[in-house]
Each structure stands twice: as C-alpha cells, then as structure tokens.
Design a protein around this motif. Structure first.
Motif, PDB file in Angstrom:
ATOM      1  N   THR A   1       0.831  -1.202   0.000  1.00  0.00           N
ATOM      2  CA  THR A   1       0.000   0.000   0.000  1.00  0.00           C
ATOM      3  C   THR A   1       0.865   1.250   0.000  1.00  0.00           C
ATOM      4  N   VAL A   2       1.921   1.224   0.822  1.00  0.00           N
ATOM      5  CA  VAL A   2       2.832   2.356   0.891  1.00  0.00           C
ATOM      6  C   VAL A   2       3.517   2.583  -0.458  1.00  0.00           C
ATOM      7  N   LEU A   3       3.994   1.500  -1.078  1.00  0.00           N
ATOM      8  CA  LEU A   3       4.674   1.604  -2.369  1.00  0.00           C
ATOM      9  C   LEU A   3       3.752   2.178  -3.431  1.00  0.00           C
ATOM     10  N   THR A   4       2.522   1.668  -3.481  1.00  0.00           N
ATOM     11  CA  THR A   4       1.565   2.140  -4.488  1.00  0.00           C
ATOM     12  C   THR A   4       1.256   3.618  -4.304  1.00  0.00           C
ATOM     13  N   ALA A   5       1.014   4.017  -3.048  1.00  0.00           N
ATOM     14  CA  ALA A   5       0.679   5.413  -2.771  1.00  0.00           C
ATOM     15  C   ALA A   5       1.864   6.337  -3.065  1.00  0.00           C
ATOM     16  N   MET A   6       3.039   5.974  -2.554  1.00  0.00           N
ATOM     17  CA  MET A   6       4.209   6.833  -2.730  1.00  0.00           C
ATOM     18  C   MET A   6       4.589   6.956  -4.201  1.00  0.00           C
ATOM     19  N   LEU A   7       4.678   5.811  -4.889  1.00  0.00           N
ATOM     20  CA  LEU A   7       5.112   5.856  -6.291  1.00  0.00           C
ATOM     21  C   LEU A   7       4.068   6.522  -7.161  1.00  0.00           C
ATOM     22  N   GLY A   8       2.792   6.207  -6.908  1.00  0.00           N
ATOM     23  CA  GLY A   8       1.729   6.784  -7.723  1.00  0.00           C
ATOM     24  C   GLY A   8       1.691   8.298  -7.641  1.00  0.00           C
ATOM     25  N   TRP A   9       1.686   8.839  -6.409  1.00  0.00           N
ATOM     26  CA  TRP A   9       1.616  10.283  -6.252  1.00  0.00           C
ATOM     27  C   TRP A   9       2.895  10.967  -6.716  1.00  0.00           C
ATOM     28  N   HIS A  10       4.035  10.362  -6.467  1.00  0.00           N
ATOM     29  CA  HIS A  10       5.280  11.032  -6.815  1.00  0.00           C
ATOM     30  C   HIS A  10       5.585  10.983  -8.314  1.00  0.00           C
ATOM     31  N   LEU A  11       4.978  10.054  -9.023  1.00  0.00           N
ATOM     32  CA  LEU A  11       5.063  10.109 -10.485  1.00  0.00           C
ATOM     33  C   LEU A  11       4.340  11.339 -11.009  1.00  0.00           C
ATOM     34  N   VAL A  12       3.256  11.722 -10.313  1.00  0.00           N
ATOM     35  CA  VAL A  12       2.526  12.937 -10.689  1.00  0.00           C
ATOM     36  C   VAL A  12       3.289  14.178 -10.236  1.00  0.00           C
ATOM     37  N   ILE A  13       3.777  14.159  -8.989  1.00  0.00           N
ATOM     38  CA  ILE A  13       4.538  15.287  -8.467  1.00  0.00           C
ATOM     39  C   ILE A  13       5.773  15.543  -9.333  1.00  0.00           C
ATOM     40  N   GLY A  14       6.348  14.464  -9.872  1.00  0.00           N
ATOM     41  CA  GLY A  14       7.531  14.601 -10.724  1.00  0.00           C
ATOM     42  C   GLY A  14       7.286  15.458 -11.949  1.00  0.00           C
ATOM     43  N   LEU A  15       6.045  15.508 -12.420  1.00  0.00           N
ATOM     44  CA  LEU A  15       5.740  16.351 -13.583  1.00  0.00           C
ATOM     45  C   LEU A  15       5.948  17.824 -13.243  1.00  0.00           C
ATOM     46  N   GLY A  16       5.503  18.220 -12.038  1.00  0.00           N
ATOM     47  CA  GLY A  16       5.727  19.597 -11.607  1.00  0.00           C
ATOM     48  C   GLY A  16       7.202  19.885 -11.408  1.00  0.00           C
ATOM     49  N   GLU A  17       7.905  18.914 -10.831  1.00  0.00           N
ATOM     50  CA  GLU A  17       9.353  19.059 -10.621  1.00  0.00           C
ATOM     51  C   GLU A  17      10.072  19.244 -11.964  1.00  0.00           C
ATOM     52  N   ALA A  18       9.692  18.433 -12.945  1.00  0.00           N
ATOM     53  CA  ALA A  18      10.327  18.520 -14.264  1.00  0.00           C
ATOM     54  C   ALA A  18      10.037  19.857 -14.931  1.00  0.00           C
ATOM     55  N   ALA A  19       8.796  20.331 -14.827  1.00  0.00           N
ATOM     56  CA  ALA A  19       8.423  21.594 -15.465  1.00  0.00           C
ATOM     57  C   ALA A  19       9.189  22.770 -14.855  1.00  0.00           C
ATOM     58  N   ILE A  20       9.235  22.824 -13.512  1.00  0.00           N
ATOM     59  CA  ILE A  20       9.935  23.922 -12.838  1.00  0.00           C
ATOM     60  C   ILE A  20      11.426  23.869 -13.151  1.00  0.00           C
ATOM     61  N   THR A  21      12.008  22.677 -13.081  1.00  0.00           N
ATOM     62  CA  THR A  21      13.443  22.526 -13.362  1.00  0.00           C
ATOM     63  C   THR A  21      13.769  22.941 -14.787  1.00  0.00           C
ATOM     64  N   GLY A  22      12.981  22.469 -15.736  1.00  0.00           N
ATOM     65  CA  GLY A  22      13.228  22.820 -17.132  1.00  0.00           C
ATOM     66  C   GLY A  22      13.145  24.317 -17.373  1.00  0.00           C
ATOM     67  N   LEU A  23      12.159  24.978 -16.771  1.00  0.00           N
ATOM     68  CA  LEU A  23      12.003  26.420 -16.963  1.00  0.00           C
ATOM     69  C   LEU A  23      13.160  27.197 -16.342  1.00  0.00           C
ATOM     70  N   VAL A  24      13.554  26.821 -15.123  1.00  0.00           N
ATOM     71  CA  VAL A  24      14.642  27.537 -14.452  1.00  0.00           C
ATOM     72  C   VAL A  24      15.958  27.354 -15.201  1.00  0.00           C
ATOM     73  N   VAL A  25      16.281  26.121 -15.562  1.00  0.00           N
ATOM     74  CA  VAL A  25      17.536  25.853 -16.271  1.00  0.00           C
ATOM     75  C   VAL A  25      17.532  26.533 -17.639  1.00  0.00           C
ATOM     76  N   ALA A  26      16.414  26.484 -18.337  1.00  0.00           N
ATOM     77  CA  ALA A  26      16.327  27.131 -19.641  1.00  0.00           C
ATOM     78  C   ALA A  26      16.546  28.637 -19.518  1.00  0.00           C
ATOM     79  N   SER A  27      16.022  29.235 -18.454  1.00  0.00           N
ATOM     80  CA  SER A  27      16.187  30.678 -18.258  1.00  0.00           C
ATOM     81  C   SER A  27      17.650  31.038 -18.021  1.00  0.00           C
ATOM     82  N   VAL A  28      18.330  30.242 -17.204  1.00  0.00           N
ATOM     83  CA  VAL A  28      19.738  30.510 -16.928  1.00  0.00           C
ATOM     84  C   VAL A  28      20.584  30.306 -18.177  1.00  0.00           C
TER      85      VAL A  28
END
Length: 234
Positions: A179-206
């Motif tokens: 249950t822990v694995l499913t919840a953690m991996l499932g939500w963090h795969l979604v959270i990773g999209l926000g992480e990728a978007a913010i990282t890409g924008l910041v690095v691209a700006s620099v």
C-alpha cells in the motif's frame, strides 16, 4: 491529505533506521565537501547561494496534484545541473537543516533520513539521469533544459522508492508495504511532472541568459569551442 514529498517526520522510522541514515548522510556530505572544492569558483559560489535560496523557497510552496494532495519542489536535479552535483548536495543539506531546525518541516531525528532521500538520492539520481540524457540528446545548449527536466522527473519517484525501502526496514506504523509503495510511487510520479516543469524552466532561463553559469552546460559550451575556466581548489 498532503503528499510527503519525501519529508519524513519524527517517529516515522525506528531508531536504528534513523541512525543508519544519519551515518549515510554524514558520509555523503563529507564526500560532497571534498568534491565541491573542484566545482566552486568565483562564479559558481554566488550561484550556489542563489540555488539554495530558490530551493528553500520552492519547497515552501505546495502545488495540488488531486484528491486533496499536494507536493513541492525537491530541487536536487535542478541544483545539480546549475552548480554541480557535489555542491548541490551541500545546498540541499543546508536547506533541509534550516527547515528542520527553524521551520518544523521534517523531523529533527529524521534529518539524516531526509538528507539521504533528497540531498543524496535526489541529487545523485537526477544528475546521473541528466548526464545520460545529455549523451543521448544532441550536444547543444538547447538540450540542457530538456535533459535537466528528465533528470528532475526521475529523481522524484527514485526518492519515493528509497523512502519505501527504508519504511519496509524500519517503519513504525502498521501499514502494508504494498500500500505504501503504491501510494508513494503513484503520487510522486505525478509530483515529478511539476518538478520537471519547474526545473526545465529555471535551467532554460539561466542557459538563455548566462550559459557559462550553468554547470551542466559546460559540455555543449566546450563543443562550441568556448573555454570554461576550471574551479580553483582552495
């Protein structure tokens, strides 16, 4: 409910597991202190301070991912691409220490665990995936930000998987590990999209304004025949 975004509170893992992660964190930071001497110079040192400040602010801001759950920036991959992996570990460590000691974000006894998950796993996985993506993508400045975004995305579920492994060994709450694995991996795969978007924008700006200040851009800059002055160890 708020997704943990890998911030572990006090008492979530037992004492032996917390002590073990503290030892791993201390060893990792000690190695990073030596490695950062090869990365820092008169240009990258101020950049490291800015990166730590941005990560601190970014981790204070939550974004919704559905079902009343929210996540926040980890920043490991972004920091590694901007200032180098060793310096990034130190930046994340400072941020996590300040959060735990002064902001009650993450437990005091879990500092070693949080440093291990975010400052070590997050940075190292993010950097390695970034470097792999750089090798697979064309060696151009325009590809630095997409490669950073890929590294950032992978780093989030990687940290979540590492937490799940620690919970399986020393978790103190009676939750099924599946249950822990499913919840953690499932939500963090979604959270990773926000992480990728913010990282890409910041690095691209620099990279668009000052590519010489981006550690991860040194390879394509060298390919263009531009000289990057190496850091001077003190």
């Amino acid at each position: 409910m708020e997704a943990p975004a890998v911030h572990v509170p006090d008492g979530f893992l037992d004492a032996p597991t917390s002590v073990a992660t503290a030892v791993v964190a201390a060893a990792g930071v000690a190695v990073a202190l030596r490695g950062a001497r090869r990365e820092l110079d008169d240009r990258t040192a101020p950049m490291a301070g800015l990166v730590a400040t941005f990560v601190f602010a970014g981790q204070m801001l939550n974004f919704p991912v559905g079902a009343g759950t929210s996540g926040h920036l980890i920043g490991g991959a972004m920091a590694a691409v901007l200032v180098g992996p060793w310096t990034a570990i130190l930046c994340l460590t400072v941020v996590l220490l300040v959060q735990a000691l002064f902001m009650a974000d993450g437990g005091i006894t879990a500092i070693g665990t949080n440093i291990t998950l975010m400052a070590l796993v997050g940075v190292v996985v993010g950097w390695l995936v970034f470097r792999l993506a750089q090798r697979l993508l064309p060696n151009r400045l325009s590809m630095v930000a997409p490669a950073a975004a890929v590294g950032a995305y992978v780093s989030v579920p990687a940290a979540a998987l590492a937490f799940t492994g620690l919970f399986a060994v020393g978790g103190t709450t009676p939750l099924d590990i599946g249950t822990v694995l499913t919840a953690m991996l499932g939500w963090h795969l979604v959270i990773g999209l926000g992480e990728a978007a913010i990282t890409g924008l910041v690095v691209a700006s620099v990279v668009a304004v000052r590519p010489d200040l981006c550690y991860g851009a040194r390879r394509p800059l060298a390919a263009r025949g531009l000289t990057i002055r190496p850091a001077v160890a003190s």
